[in-house]
Design a protein around this motif. Structure first.
Motif, PDB file in Angstrom:
ATOM      1  N   LEU A  38       0.818  -1.203   0.000  1.00 22.29           N
ATOM      2  CA  LEU A  38       0.000   0.000   0.000  1.00 22.29           C
ATOM      3  C   LEU A  38       0.858   1.262   0.000  1.00 22.29           C
ATOM      4  CD1 LEU A  38      -2.856   1.108   0.050  1.00 22.29           C
ATOM      5  CD2 LEU A  38      -2.806   0.979   2.535  1.00 22.29           C
ATOM      6  N   CYS A  39       1.952   1.248   0.748  1.00 22.59           N
ATOM      7  CA  CYS A  39       2.813   2.439   0.814  1.00 22.59           C
ATOM      8  C   CYS A  39       3.451   2.739  -0.539  1.00 22.59           C
ATOM      9  CB  CYS A  39       3.870   2.281   1.892  1.00 22.59           C
ATOM     10  SG  CYS A  39       4.986   0.883   1.650  1.00 22.59           S
ATOM     11  N   ALA A  40       3.556   1.746  -1.419  1.00 21.29           N
ATOM     12  CA  ALA A  40       4.166   1.949  -2.731  1.00 21.29           C
ATOM     13  C   ALA A  40       3.259   2.725  -3.682  1.00 21.29           C
ATOM     14  CB  ALA A  40       4.542   0.613  -3.357  1.00 21.29           C
ATOM     15  N   VAL A  41       1.985   2.803  -3.381  1.00 16.41           N
ATOM     16  CA  VAL A  41       1.055   3.527  -4.246  1.00 16.41           C
ATOM     17  C   VAL A  41       0.543   4.815  -3.590  1.00 16.41           C
ATOM     18  CG1 VAL A  41       0.374   1.506  -5.579  1.00 16.41           C
ATOM     19  CG2 VAL A  41      -0.899   2.107  -3.513  1.00 16.41           C
ATOM     20  N   ASP A  42       1.190   5.212  -2.506  1.00 16.71           N
ATOM     21  CA  ASP A  42       0.810   6.456  -1.833  1.00 16.71           C
ATOM     22  C   ASP A  42       0.924   7.617  -2.814  1.00 16.71           C
ATOM     23  OD1 ASP A  42       0.114   8.230   0.242  1.00 16.71           O
ATOM     24  OD2 ASP A  42       2.229   8.623   0.674  1.00 16.71           O
ATOM     25  N   GLY A  43      -0.136   8.391  -2.940  1.00 17.99           N
ATOM     26  CA  GLY A  43      -0.150   9.537  -3.837  1.00 17.99           C
ATOM     27  C   GLY A  43      -0.504   9.204  -5.274  1.00 17.99           C
ATOM     28  N   CYS A  44      -0.708   7.922  -5.582  1.00 16.99           N
ATOM     29  CA  CYS A  44      -1.058   7.513  -6.942  1.00 16.99           C
ATOM     30  C   CYS A  44      -2.572   7.560  -7.135  1.00 16.99           C
ATOM     31  CB  CYS A  44      -0.574   6.088  -7.220  1.00 16.99           C
ATOM     32  SG  CYS A  44       1.210   5.913  -7.200  1.00 16.99           S
TER      33      CYS A  44
END
Length: 132
Positions: A11-17
């Motif tokens: 989930l943290c890898a798509v933060d702001g996406c």
């Protein structure tokens, strides 16, 4: 636009996406997206477990702005798995989006079962060269 496997992405890898899901494409109340309608009309879904991945991967391909050939569609789905329907009805459903409305599911890059005994596997296209 990139289709990703949600089960493999933190989930943290798509933060702001900006995230688009299959529910965001269409639903019963607001109307289905043509990709969702095509896979349903072509009997490309049985249990429904893999259907969102197929739909979103096709959506990502079409969002690139060109009309893919039947072969391009088939090659685009290297990482999608289906345990129920088989690939022919799914790819045939997506053939309506190919150049000339060609039917998919006819590509010969993978041999029939007997020919696969001598098949040498190649790395999948999403292998990171830096990490192997």
């Amino acid at each position: 636009l990139v289709a990703i496997n949600s089960c493999l992405r933190r989930l943290c890898a798509v933060d702001g996406c900006h995230i688009i899901t299959t529910q965001g494409l269409g639903c019963k109340d607001k109307g289905f997206h043509p990709i969702q309608s095509a896979i349903a009309a072509g009997n490309g879904s049985q249990c429904g477990f893999c259907t969102p991945g197929w739909v979103m991967n096709m959506y990502a391909l079409l969002e690139k702005g060109k009309t893919p050939s039947a072969e391009e569609i088939e090659k685009h789905f290297d990482g999608n798995l289906c345990r129920c329907t088989g690939y022919r009805p799914i790819l045939s459903s997506f053939g309506t989006f190919a150049k000339g409305g060609s039917r998919c599911g006819q590509h010969q890059s993978i041999r029939h079962p007997a020919g696969m005994l001598s098949h040498v596997s190649q790395p999948l296209h999403f292998v990171d060269e830096a990490t192997g």
